[in-house]
Design a protein around this motif. Structure first.
Motif, mmCIF file in Angstrom:
data_model
loop_
_atom_site.group_PDB
_atom_site.id
_atom_site.type_symbol
_atom_site.label_atom_id
_atom_site.label_comp_id
_atom_site.label_asym_id
_atom_site.label_seq_id
_atom_site.Cartn_x
_atom_site.Cartn_y
_atom_site.Cartn_z
ATOM 1 N N GLY A 158 -4.000 6.864 6.805
ATOM 2 C CA GLY A 158 -3.346 5.987 5.840
ATOM 3 C C GLY A 158 -2.974 4.643 6.451
ATOM 4 O O GLY A 158 -3.153 3.587 5.824
ATOM 5 N N LEU A 159 -2.447 4.666 7.683
ATOM 6 C CA LEU A 159 -2.115 3.417 8.367
ATOM 7 C C LEU A 159 -3.357 2.538 8.529
ATOM 8 O O LEU A 159 -3.294 1.314 8.392
ATOM 9 C CB LEU A 159 -1.506 3.713 9.740
ATOM 10 C CG LEU A 159 -0.118 4.357 9.768
ATOM 11 C CD1 LEU A 159 0.285 4.670 11.206
ATOM 12 C CD2 LEU A 159 0.931 3.463 9.128
ATOM 13 N N ILE B 216 0.888 5.245 0.419
ATOM 14 C CA ILE B 216 0.038 6.301 0.972
ATOM 15 C C ILE B 216 0.593 7.660 0.558
ATOM 16 O O ILE B 216 1.758 7.959 0.805
ATOM 17 C CB ILE B 216 -0.046 6.231 2.509
ATOM 18 C CG1 ILE B 216 -0.357 4.807 2.970
ATOM 19 C CG2 ILE B 216 -1.085 7.217 3.029
ATOM 20 C CD1 ILE B 216 -1.675 4.263 2.469
ATOM 21 N N ALA C 196 -4.704 1.173 4.827
ATOM 22 C CA ALA C 196 -3.828 0.323 4.013
ATOM 23 C C ALA C 196 -4.214 -1.146 4.130
ATOM 24 O O ALA C 196 -4.509 -1.649 5.219
ATOM 25 C CB ALA C 196 -2.381 0.528 4.443
ATOM 26 N N LEU D 295 3.767 -1.184 3.639
ATOM 27 C CA LEU D 295 3.282 0.182 3.412
ATOM 28 C C LEU D 295 4.455 1.078 3.064
ATOM 29 O O LEU D 295 5.515 1.000 3.700
ATOM 30 C CB LEU D 295 2.572 0.707 4.658
ATOM 31 C CG LEU D 295 2.010 2.147 4.590
ATOM 32 C CD1 LEU D 295 0.746 2.262 5.441
ATOM 33 C CD2 LEU D 295 3.029 3.187 5.074
ATOM 34 N N SER E 288 0.857 -1.188 0.000
ATOM 35 C CA SER E 288 0.000 0.000 0.000
ATOM 36 C C SER E 288 0.885 1.227 0.000
ATOM 37 O O SER E 288 1.779 1.353 0.835
ATOM 38 C CB SER E 288 -0.902 0.027 1.241
ATOM 39 O OG SER E 288 -1.825 -1.033 1.243
ATOM 40 N N TRP F 184 5.434 5.315 1.883
ATOM 41 C CA TRP F 184 4.967 6.702 1.832
ATOM 42 C C TRP F 184 5.417 7.362 0.539
ATOM 43 O O TRP F 184 6.449 7.012 -0.034
ATOM 44 C CB TRP F 184 5.503 7.501 3.017
ATOM 45 C CG TRP F 184 4.989 7.034 4.335
ATOM 46 C CD1 TRP F 184 5.673 6.314 5.278
ATOM 47 C CD2 TRP F 184 3.676 7.238 4.873
ATOM 48 N NE1 TRP F 184 4.870 6.057 6.353
ATOM 49 C CE2 TRP F 184 3.642 6.604 6.139
ATOM 50 C CE3 TRP F 184 2.527 7.880 4.411
ATOM 51 C CZ2 TRP F 184 2.510 6.609 6.946
ATOM 52 C CZ3 TRP F 184 1.395 7.881 5.205
ATOM 53 C CH2 TRP F 184 1.386 7.257 6.459
ATOM 54 N N LEU G 54 3.665 -3.727 7.640
ATOM 55 C CA LEU G 54 2.531 -3.043 8.241
ATOM 56 C C LEU G 54 2.029 -3.723 9.512
ATOM 57 O O LEU G 54 1.688 -3.048 10.490
ATOM 58 C CB LEU G 54 1.398 -2.908 7.224
ATOM 59 C CG LEU G 54 0.183 -2.100 7.678
ATOM 60 C CD1 LEU G 54 0.581 -0.704 8.148
ATOM 61 C CD2 LEU G 54 -0.840 -1.994 6.544
#
Length: 341
Positions: free
Chosen positions: A77-78, A9, A81, A86, A7, A88, A159
């Motif tokens: 965002g956390l 973000i 996801a 994850l 993911s 950024w 994550l």
């Protein structure tokens, strides 16, 4: 539909000018099993229209409705996801096409690491420069005593480790929320940086740190929340003056007098002595970081002239041996009394 491996973000706030470039930079990655979650934090320009115009099915657009700040947006965002990992991405920057592939490969060969950052290249219309960070966990932890040591925009996480460690971004912090996040993370899981620049940070007027230029008191009030945690961990109940000395060491503040320069050096020695008692940091890693910080503050004092250079030569051995290149560079700066960082 299977969940994506990664993911990505992207917090968005008034990023209209470079937003499409940033999105395209993600979509051009040679690793393709990702979702891109773009979170509009109450933009008042055309950012939302650009986001709504995206057609790639991997892009998910969310909106905070009103501006709620970077910490709120990162925490959202956390929560949103779905990937195993994850990463950024800022809305005005660029990344190397193999960034995701290389960081995921690092995780595969380093199963003990929970967070992996990289070096980054700062650029504008005139120049570019690589900013380097420590690579190993203990050195990163020691650097975080003074300033960020993982560039958040470059970071990738496992994550589920972040969630199990109950890590999140402090909503009190309008800036330095990432500084605080990695300070906490270093105490809960192993972290590392790749020795390669895979991220291109645009020095633009829209960056959060640029918006805090000229607001030193407000910035100090935020940073001292983090500094107080660091110093209390070392058994120090800091005074306001000590917090300001600590801030001046880690910031781009220029030292104007020989006295203030020496005072800053003496604070470094004091921290080293406190660590011998509290044993918070690996002694070798801290010594290495203190040596680099001593050079950093000596550079910021070069306008004082040759007394700074001779003091640096005399005292550096308290941390580590002199490096010929750095020493020569400092000598030149002090000879011409260079007044810029």
């Amino acid at each position: 539909m299977n969940e994506p491996t990664l993911s990505v973000i992207m917090p968005v706030y008034n990023g209209e000018r470079y937003l499409q470039e940033a999105i395209d930079s993600v979509l051009k990655q040679n690793f393709t099993d990702f979702e891109l979650i773009a979170i509009d934090d109450g933009s008042t320009d055309g950012s939302n229209e650009i986001l709504k115009g995206q057609s790639d099915p991997r892009i998910r657009v969310l909106s905070n409705g009103i501006n709620k700040g970077i910490s709120f947006t990162r925490n959202r965002g956390l929560d949103e996801a779905k990937g195993e990992f994850l990463a950024w991405m800022d809305c005005d920057d660029l990344i190397a096409p193999d960034r995701f592939k290389k960081q995921l490969a690092f995780f595969k060969t380093h199963p003990q690491v929970g967070i992996c950052g990289t070096w980054l290249t700062r650029f504008d219309e005139r120049k570019s420069e690589v900013s380097k960070s420590p690579l190993e966990h203990e050195a990163i932890k020691a650097m975080l005593l003074f300033k960020p040591a993982i560039w958040n925009a470059t970071a990738m996480y496992r994550l589920n480790w972040i969630k199990e460690a109950n890590l999140s971004f402090d909503p009190r912090l309008a800036v330095a929320e990432d500084f605080d996040f990695y300070w906490e993370a270093c105490r809960k899981l192993p972290v590392a940086n790749l020795p390669e620049s895979l991220y291109y940070y645009r020095d633009s007027d829209s960056s959060i740190m640029k918006r805090f230029d000229g607001a030193e008191e407000r910035s100090f009030s935020i940073h001292k929340i983090i500094y107080e945690k660091s110093l209390r961990e070392l058994g120090i109940t800091p005074t306001e003056d000590q917090l300001r000395i600590h801030r001046s060491i880690g910031s781009t503040y220029l030292f104007q007098t020989y006295r203030s320069y020496k005072e800053a050096f003496e604070w470094l020695v004091y921290l080293q002595e406190k660590n011998k008692i509290q044993k918070i940091y690996d002694s070798d890693a801290l010594s290495e970081i203190l040596g680099s910080i001593f050079f950093f503050l000596s550079k910021k004092s070069s306008q004082v002239g040759l007394p700074v250079f001779f003091y640096y030569l005399k005292e550096l051995k308290k941390f580590y041996p002199a490096d010929l290149y750095q020493t020569t560079k400092l000598l030149i700066r002090c000879l011409i009394k260079y007044r810029r960082f």
